[in-house]
Design an enzyme around this catalytic site. Sequence first.
Site, PDB file in Angstrom:
ATOM      1  N   ALA A  65      -1.736 -29.523 -56.211  1.00 40.80           N
ATOM      2  CA  ALA A  65      -2.273 -28.287 -55.640  1.00 40.80           C
ATOM      3  C   ALA A  65      -2.064 -28.196 -54.133  1.00 40.80           C
ATOM      4  O   ALA A  65      -2.413 -27.200 -53.514  1.00 40.80           O
ATOM      5  CB  ALA A  65      -3.759 -28.184 -55.958  1.00 40.80           C
ATOM      6  N   GLY A  66      -1.521 -29.245 -53.515  1.00 45.52           N
ATOM      7  CA  GLY A  66      -1.337 -29.234 -52.063  1.00 45.52           C
ATOM      8  C   GLY A  66      -2.492 -29.882 -51.319  1.00 45.52           C
ATOM      9  O   GLY A  66      -2.651 -29.689 -50.116  1.00 45.52           O
TER      10      GLY A  66
ATOM     11  N   ASP B  51      -0.024 -36.870 -44.802  1.00 46.42           N
ATOM     12  CA  ASP B  51      -1.021 -37.048 -45.864  1.00 46.42           C
ATOM     13  C   ASP B  51      -1.525 -38.484 -45.934  1.00 46.42           C
ATOM     14  O   ASP B  51      -2.714 -38.738 -46.144  1.00 46.42           O
ATOM     15  CB  ASP B  51      -0.419 -36.664 -47.226  1.00 46.42           C
ATOM     16  CG  ASP B  51       0.143 -35.258 -47.229  1.00 46.42           C
ATOM     17  OD1 ASP B  51      -0.120 -34.512 -46.279  1.00 46.42           O
ATOM     18  OD2 ASP B  51       0.846 -34.916 -48.201  1.00 46.42           O
TER      19      ASP B  51
ATOM     20  N   HIS C  38       4.967 -28.297 -42.763  1.00 45.42           N
ATOM     21  CA  HIS C  38       6.403 -28.624 -42.805  1.00 45.42           C
ATOM     22  C   HIS C  38       6.924 -28.942 -41.403  1.00 45.42           C
ATOM     23  O   HIS C  38       8.036 -28.553 -41.037  1.00 45.42           O
ATOM     24  CB  HIS C  38       7.213 -27.483 -43.448  1.00 45.42           C
ATOM     25  CG  HIS C  38       7.043 -27.431 -44.934  1.00 45.42           C
ATOM     26  ND1 HIS C  38       7.704 -28.273 -45.786  1.00 45.42           N
ATOM     27  CD2 HIS C  38       6.246 -26.662 -45.721  1.00 45.42           C
ATOM     28  CE1 HIS C  38       7.347 -28.008 -47.042  1.00 45.42           C
ATOM     29  NE2 HIS C  38       6.448 -27.042 -47.026  1.00 45.42           N
TER      30      HIS C  38
ATOM     31  N   TYR D 111      11.304 -29.179 -52.057  1.00 41.56           N
ATOM     32  CA  TYR D 111      10.855 -29.871 -50.839  1.00 41.56           C
ATOM     33  C   TYR D 111      12.018 -30.667 -50.231  1.00 41.56           C
ATOM     34  O   TYR D 111      12.288 -30.588 -49.034  1.00 41.56           O
ATOM     35  CB  TYR D 111       9.683 -30.799 -51.175  1.00 41.56           C
ATOM     36  CG  TYR D 111       9.037 -31.432 -49.975  1.00 41.56           C
ATOM     37  CD1 TYR D 111       7.888 -30.881 -49.412  1.00 41.56           C
ATOM     38  CD2 TYR D 111       9.571 -32.574 -49.377  1.00 41.56           C
ATOM     39  CE1 TYR D 111       7.292 -31.462 -48.295  1.00 41.56           C
ATOM     40  CE2 TYR D 111       8.989 -33.157 -48.274  1.00 41.56           C
ATOM     41  CZ  TYR D 111       7.843 -32.601 -47.740  1.00 41.56           C
ATOM     42  OH  TYR D 111       7.257 -33.173 -46.643  1.00 41.56           O
TER      43      TYR D 111
ATOM     44  N   SER E  57      -6.340 -45.520 -65.945  1.00 41.85           N
ATOM     45  CA  SER E  57      -6.512 -44.242 -65.253  1.00 41.85           C
ATOM     46  C   SER E  57      -7.364 -43.316 -66.116  1.00 41.85           C
ATOM     47  O   SER E  57      -6.962 -42.976 -67.238  1.00 41.85           O
ATOM     48  CB  SER E  57      -5.143 -43.593 -64.996  1.00 41.85           C
ATOM     49  OG  SER E  57      -5.336 -42.215 -64.727  1.00 41.85           O
TER      50      SER E  57
HETATM   51  C1  GLA Z   1       3.478 -32.330 -48.348  1.00 41.58           C
HETATM   52  C2  GLA Z   1       4.027 -33.603 -47.702  1.00 41.58           C
HETATM   53  C3  GLA Z   1       3.644 -33.663 -46.216  1.00 41.58           C
HETATM   54  C4  GLA Z   1       3.981 -32.376 -45.479  1.00 41.58           C
HETATM   55  C5  GLA Z   1       3.481 -31.158 -46.266  1.00 41.58           C
HETATM   56  C6  GLA Z   1       3.958 -29.872 -45.657  1.00 41.58           C
HETATM   57  O1  GLA Z   1       2.083 -32.387 -48.370  1.00 41.58           O
HETATM   58  O2  GLA Z   1       3.527 -34.741 -48.349  1.00 41.58           O
HETATM   59  O3  GLA Z   1       4.280 -34.784 -45.613  1.00 41.58           O
HETATM   60  O4  GLA Z   1       5.362 -32.300 -45.231  1.00 41.58           O
HETATM   61  O5  GLA Z   1       3.907 -31.191 -47.623  1.00 41.58           O
HETATM   62  O6  GLA Z   1       3.431 -29.729 -44.370  1.00 41.58           O
END
Ligand code: GLA
Length: 386
Positions: A124-125, A173, A37, A222, A70
């Site tokens: 999932a991040g 990302d 973040h 977010y 897909s």
């Molecule tokens: C998500 C967003 C990124 C970043 C992260 C937190 O993955 O896409 O740009 O802000 O959260 O670090």
Amino acid sequence: MDQARINTIRAIYKQHFKEEPASIVVAPGRINLIGEHTDYSEGFVLPVAIDRDVAILFSPRQDGFVAVYSVDFDEFYQTQLSHFEKQKTSWIDYLQGIIWALSDDGYPLKGWQGVVSGNIPIGAGLSSSAALEIAIGKTFILSSNISIDPTNLALIALKAERDWIGLNVGIMDQLISADAKTNHAMLLDCKTLNYEFVPIPENVSFIIMDTTTRRELTHSAYNTRHKEIQEVTRLLNVNSLREASQSDLDAMQTVIPEILYKRAKHVISENSRVLQFVHAMRNHDLLSMGKLINESHASLRDDYEVSSDALNLIVDLANNQSCCFGARLMGAGFGGCALALVSQGEELGFIQEVHSAYQDEAGIAPCLFIVKSATGVHTHNLKKNN
Ligand code: GLA
């Protein structure tokens, strides 16, 4: 990407389009070692691309259409490039977002037909959506015979994400998926967009600990954090939080609402942790790396408030293992994955112990796996009969 997976997707392509695909594009997901973040306030981040990706097998088309199946959503979508109705289905929204962003920037697009398939856990991040955007963008670059460098490809994906999808993310990302280097982390300065690669020390393994919890409202939470950061930046009278120090923040403590003070404190301290972490990495100092990762988690939990009970639990359980240097939630937070740094050779025992302890306490099974570093988006031609 292994041959068995390519063959499976290729068979699906042949079934749909009655021909062989011409090429394959592979865009990786990512972990972020530290710097969470911080990207949307011009801070520092330290992502590593991983061996989980989104792949597109495709052939160019000359009729101004794009047609995509897909595998993950078992859904087919076809549209003219010049005209389409906005769709709510997530993967189609990303496809449309990239078409829109490229066209809006003036790139002359040609169509393609393809099959898209990923193995990054969704939501999932681990950046499954950025990998999808970068894979689609690269497929257009190839089918339309245009040239876009990795930073600009990432900026186009960012524009799609912010202005088409409506999520005010930073660039981390997209940029790591566009230009990662195997065995290295990317130290990215989100103010200048300059980056350098830092070698990953030996003797450490990265373990993903997916809590298997997902939160519905991650997107709105977010965007709320993004708004809070804009507000505290305005109160501090700086262009971005990158320009503020902890003493600047403390000097304003009485006029800044407590919640905004905590948000800014996280960002300012996290930026400093990224630089300390890079220093520790260069010195192969795994203990300091682990300590900084634990501090990052505490700051995300207490000051940025993006953790969850499940994430706190799995991070604590990881740290109970003596082979674990440190652990923290990763990505946007609120659910999804945490990352653990574990001594090499001890991964399997670690995974077993944390898996069973988490299952006992949370009552649900987590999903733990080792990830290896990977290169950024790449492509190769497919031979006729492999
Ligand atoms: C998500 C967003 C990124 C970043 C992260 C937190 O993955 O896409 O740009 O802000 O959260 O670090």
